[in-house]
Design a protein around this motif. Structure first.
Motif, PDB file in Angstrom:
ATOM      1  N   TYR A   1       0.831  -1.208   0.000  1.00 47.00           N
ATOM      2  CA  TYR A   1       0.000   0.000   0.000  1.00 47.00           C
ATOM      3  C   TYR A   1       0.866   1.259   0.000  1.00 47.00           C
ATOM      4  O   TYR A   1       0.702   2.166  -0.829  1.00 47.00           O
ATOM      5  N   SER A   2       1.820   1.312   0.926  1.00 46.11           N
ATOM      6  CA  SER A   2       2.677   2.479   1.046  1.00 46.11           C
ATOM      7  C   SER A   2       3.552   2.665  -0.193  1.00 46.11           C
ATOM      8  O   SER A   2       3.810   3.794  -0.629  1.00 46.11           O
ATOM      9  N   SER A   3       3.993   1.557  -0.778  1.00 40.60           N
ATOM     10  CA  SER A   3       4.887   1.621  -1.941  1.00 40.60           C
ATOM     11  C   SER A   3       4.167   2.051  -3.216  1.00 40.60           C
ATOM     12  O   SER A   3       4.826   2.381  -4.202  1.00 40.60           O
ATOM     13  N   VAL A   4       2.856   2.048  -3.211  1.00 42.42           N
ATOM     14  CA  VAL A   4       2.099   2.490  -4.377  1.00 42.42           C
ATOM     15  C   VAL A   4       2.169   4.006  -4.538  1.00 42.42           C
ATOM     16  O   VAL A   4       2.225   4.522  -5.660  1.00 42.42           O
TER      17      VAL A   4
ATOM     18  N   PHE B   1      -6.767   1.814  -5.457  1.00 42.70           N
ATOM     19  CA  PHE B   1      -8.119   1.285  -5.234  1.00 42.70           C
ATOM     20  C   PHE B   1      -8.053  -0.134  -4.697  1.00 42.70           C
ATOM     21  O   PHE B   1      -8.769  -0.501  -3.749  1.00 42.70           O
ATOM     22  N   ALA B   2      -7.183  -0.957  -5.306  1.00 40.87           N
ATOM     23  CA  ALA B   2      -7.077  -2.358  -4.897  1.00 40.87           C
ATOM     24  C   ALA B   2      -6.556  -2.486  -3.474  1.00 40.87           C
ATOM     25  O   ALA B   2      -7.098  -3.246  -2.667  1.00 40.87           O
ATOM     26  N   THR B   3      -5.500  -1.741  -3.146  1.00 41.94           N
ATOM     27  CA  THR B   3      -4.910  -1.863  -1.810  1.00 41.94           C
ATOM     28  C   THR B   3      -5.851  -1.332  -0.728  1.00 41.94           C
ATOM     29  O   THR B   3      -5.885  -1.871   0.381  1.00 41.94           O
ATOM     30  N   THR B   4      -6.606  -0.299  -1.063  1.00 43.47           N
ATOM     31  CA  THR B   4      -7.608   0.192  -0.111  1.00 43.47           C
ATOM     32  C   THR B   4      -8.648  -0.887   0.175  1.00 43.47           C
ATOM     33  O   THR B   4      -9.033  -1.105   1.326  1.00 43.47           O
ATOM     34  N   GLY B   5      -9.087  -1.565  -0.881  1.00 42.75           N
ATOM     35  CA  GLY B   5     -10.071  -2.636  -0.712  1.00 42.75           C
ATOM     36  C   GLY B   5      -9.522  -3.814   0.069  1.00 42.75           C
ATOM     37  O   GLY B   5     -10.223  -4.395   0.912  1.00 42.75           O
ATOM     38  N   ILE B   6      -8.264  -4.186  -0.193  1.00 41.72           N
ATOM     39  CA  ILE B   6      -7.649  -5.299   0.540  1.00 41.72           C
ATOM     40  C   ILE B   6      -7.560  -4.977   2.027  1.00 41.72           C
ATOM     41  O   ILE B   6      -7.859  -5.825   2.879  1.00 41.72           O
ATOM     42  N   GLU B   7      -7.151  -3.746   2.330  1.00 44.03           N
ATOM     43  CA  GLU B   7      -7.040  -3.330   3.735  1.00 44.03           C
ATOM     44  C   GLU B   7      -8.385  -3.460   4.444  1.00 44.03           C
ATOM     45  O   GLU B   7      -8.476  -3.978   5.557  1.00 44.03           O
ATOM     46  N   ALA B   8      -9.450  -2.986   3.775  1.00 45.12           N
ATOM     47  CA  ALA B   8     -10.783  -3.052   4.371  1.00 45.12           C
ATOM     48  C   ALA B   8     -11.212  -4.495   4.609  1.00 45.12           C
ATOM     49  O   ALA B   8     -11.747  -4.840   5.671  1.00 45.12           O
TER      50      ALA B   8
ATOM     51  N   GLY C   1      -9.446 -14.529  -0.642  1.00 43.09           N
ATOM     52  CA  GLY C   1     -10.717 -13.905  -1.011  1.00 43.09           C
ATOM     53  C   GLY C   1     -10.659 -12.394  -0.914  1.00 43.09           C
ATOM     54  O   GLY C   1     -11.219 -11.683  -1.761  1.00 43.09           O
ATOM     55  N   SER C   2      -9.968 -11.879   0.105  1.00 45.18           N
ATOM     56  CA  SER C   2      -9.817 -10.428   0.264  1.00 45.18           C
ATOM     57  C   SER C   2      -9.091  -9.827  -0.932  1.00 45.18           C
ATOM     58  O   SER C   2      -9.494  -8.786  -1.467  1.00 45.18           O
ATOM     59  N   TRP C   3      -8.023 -10.485  -1.367  1.00 46.24           N
ATOM     60  CA  TRP C   3      -7.256  -9.990  -2.507  1.00 46.24           C
ATOM     61  C   TRP C   3      -8.060 -10.077  -3.799  1.00 46.24           C
ATOM     62  O   TRP C   3      -8.064  -9.134  -4.597  1.00 46.24           O
ATOM     63  N   VAL C   4      -8.759 -11.188  -4.004  1.00 44.15           N
ATOM     64  CA  VAL C   4      -9.515 -11.369  -5.244  1.00 44.15           C
ATOM     65  C   VAL C   4     -10.650 -10.357  -5.342  1.00 44.15           C
ATOM     66  O   VAL C   4     -10.841  -9.705  -6.380  1.00 44.15           O
ATOM     67  N   VAL C   5     -11.407 -10.194  -4.263  1.00 44.19           N
ATOM     68  CA  VAL C   5     -12.538  -9.257  -4.269  1.00 44.19           C
ATOM     69  C   VAL C   5     -12.050  -7.832  -4.527  1.00 44.19           C
ATOM     70  O   VAL C   5     -12.629  -7.091  -5.341  1.00 44.19           O
ATOM     71  N   ALA C   6     -10.973  -7.431  -3.848  1.00 43.21           N
ATOM     72  CA  ALA C   6     -10.463  -6.070  -3.997  1.00 43.21           C
ATOM     73  C   ALA C   6      -9.938  -5.818  -5.411  1.00 43.21           C
ATOM     74  O   ALA C   6     -10.189  -4.757  -6.005  1.00 43.21           O
TER      75      ALA C   6
ATOM     76  N   ILE D   1      -3.441  11.276   3.064  1.00 44.58           N
ATOM     77  CA  ILE D   1      -2.187  10.982   3.769  1.00 44.58           C
ATOM     78  C   ILE D   1      -2.452  10.077   4.962  1.00 44.58           C
ATOM     79  O   ILE D   1      -1.680   9.158   5.259  1.00 44.58           O
ATOM     80  N   GLN D   2      -3.578  10.312   5.630  1.00 41.84           N
ATOM     81  CA  GLN D   2      -3.912   9.519   6.810  1.00 41.84           C
ATOM     82  C   GLN D   2      -4.011   8.035   6.490  1.00 41.84           C
ATOM     83  O   GLN D   2      -3.386   7.196   7.141  1.00 41.84           O
ATOM     84  N   TYR D   3      -4.779   7.679   5.439  1.00 40.92           N
ATOM     85  CA  TYR D   3      -5.002   6.248   5.200  1.00 40.92           C
ATOM     86  C   TYR D   3      -3.973   5.609   4.275  1.00 40.92           C
ATOM     87  O   TYR D   3      -3.811   4.391   4.290  1.00 40.92           O
ATOM     88  N   SER D   4      -3.247   6.399   3.489  1.00 40.73           N
ATOM     89  CA  SER D   4      -2.288   5.793   2.566  1.00 40.73           C
ATOM     90  C   SER D   4      -0.844   5.888   3.035  1.00 40.73           C
ATOM     91  O   SER D   4       0.004   5.132   2.551  1.00 40.73           O
ATOM     92  N   VAL D   5      -0.546   6.794   3.966  1.00 41.70           N
ATOM     93  CA  VAL D   5       0.828   6.976   4.444  1.00 41.70           C
ATOM     94  C   VAL D   5       0.947   6.689   5.940  1.00 41.70           C
ATOM     95  O   VAL D   5       1.823   5.929   6.369  1.00 41.70           O
TER      96      VAL D   5
END
Length: 315
Positions: free
Chosen positions: A73-76, A105-112, A147-152, A274-278
């Motif tokens: 996520y951070s490296s994106v 978008f994908a990493t945000t979904g995986i995190e959730a 499943g988390s990765w596939v859905v996201a 910045i809060q959620y991605s960094v």
């Protein structure tokens, strides 16, 4: 038509966080330190969990994947942010921007998804302790993670395929430090109502779906904890959930508002991103190790083992 417009507009300009060179230099140092600490903290969590047999449980299995996801996520976003802080011309190609949109978008979904899976794990551990080993089997844990990765990724793919149909005309300035899907809508000279509707549905489904799982898990958890007779038992049960609840609050509190608020390039918009991605990838390892006796004990064991290896090599 779309391909023609894409050929005319080959890049976007990311305005970033500041136009002042002195401020940019300070921000570069700050975000470089944050990024290095993020890498160090999450890699350390992954290493400790995989090398210490005492942490080979479903909770730490999910935590190791959350740490890996935070590295991803951070490296994106952060490397491109650091590059632009040193560059005179803060440009990103259209293709690079769309790729960043997809992975953000994908990493945000995986995190959730991972945070909701971890809530279910805490529910199974506290509400059904005798059946916990059977309920949270290794096979189920692996399926929940995959499943988390596939859905996201499927969710991100649907949104990015729609984004590829957008036509970009003369305006090419993004009032942001990275490419996010809401930031592209004002740049399009074509109708983006379908894109906006898809983004809203994705955000709501992801947010509502994962939030409902977290909410109902904790309703049952709180009910079970309050029924525990001893104060020490209740305190111990609550302590196993406090780290997760803190991580959930930090991530959801900013991500939901960011994706549901109108795009304006305002300071609040930048702060939320910045809060959620960094910040979230940085503090998650601290949250899960600060009050976690098992993780701290595993870190001590790993440090002692490392020092013993060094002393053996010197001899």
């Amino acid at each position: 038509m779309a391909s023609g417009n894409h050929s005319r507009i080959t890049e976007f300009i990311l305005l970033g966080l500041s136009a002042d060179p002195h401020v940019q230099a300070l921000l570069f140092v700050l975000f470089l330190m944050i990024y290095l600490l993020t890498l160090l903290g999450n890699l350390l969590i992954i290493l400790v969990i995989h090398t210490d047999s005492n942490l080979h449980t479903p909770m730490y299995f999910f935590l190791s994947h959350l740490s890996f996801q935070d590295l991803f996520y951070s490296s994106v976003t952060v490397p491109k942010l650091l590059e632009n802080l040193l560059s005179q011309r803060k440009a990103i190609s259209v293709e690079g921007c769309l790729a960043q949109v997809f992975f953000v978008f994908a990493t945000t979904g995986i995190e959730a998804c991972l945070l909701s899976v971890m809530a279910y794990d805490r529910y199974a551990a506290i509400c059904h302790p005798l059946l916990y080993g059977q309920v949270m089997s290794k096979q189920l844990c692996e399926r929940l993670v995959w499943g988390s990765w596939v859905v996201a990724f499927l969710d991100a793919l649907m949104n990015i395929l729609l984004a590829l149909t957008m036509d970009f005309c003369d305006v090419q300035t993004i009032h942001h430090y990275c490419c996010e899907l809401p930031s592209l809508f004002p740049l399009s000279c074509s109708d983006v109502s379908t894109n906006s509707a898809m983004l809203l549905c994705s955000a709501l489904l992801h947010a509502i779906g994962t939030c409902l799982l977290i909410f109902f898990s904790y309703v049952r958890i709180v009910s079970t904890i309050l029924s525990i007779g001893s104060t020490s038992g209740r305190s111990k049960a609550f302590s196993t959930c406090s780290s997760h609840l803190t991580a959930v609050s930090l991530f959801y509190g900013s991500a939901i508002f960011r994706y549901l608020m109108p795009t304006s390039g305002s300071p609040l918009e930048l702060i939320l991103s910045i809060q959620y991605s960094v910040i979230t990838p940085l503090v998650n390892p601290l949250i899960y190790s600060w009050k976690n006796k098992e993780v701290k004990a595993a870190l001590r064991r790993m440090t002692i083992k490392y020092l013993q290896c060094l002393s053996t090599e010197e001899i």
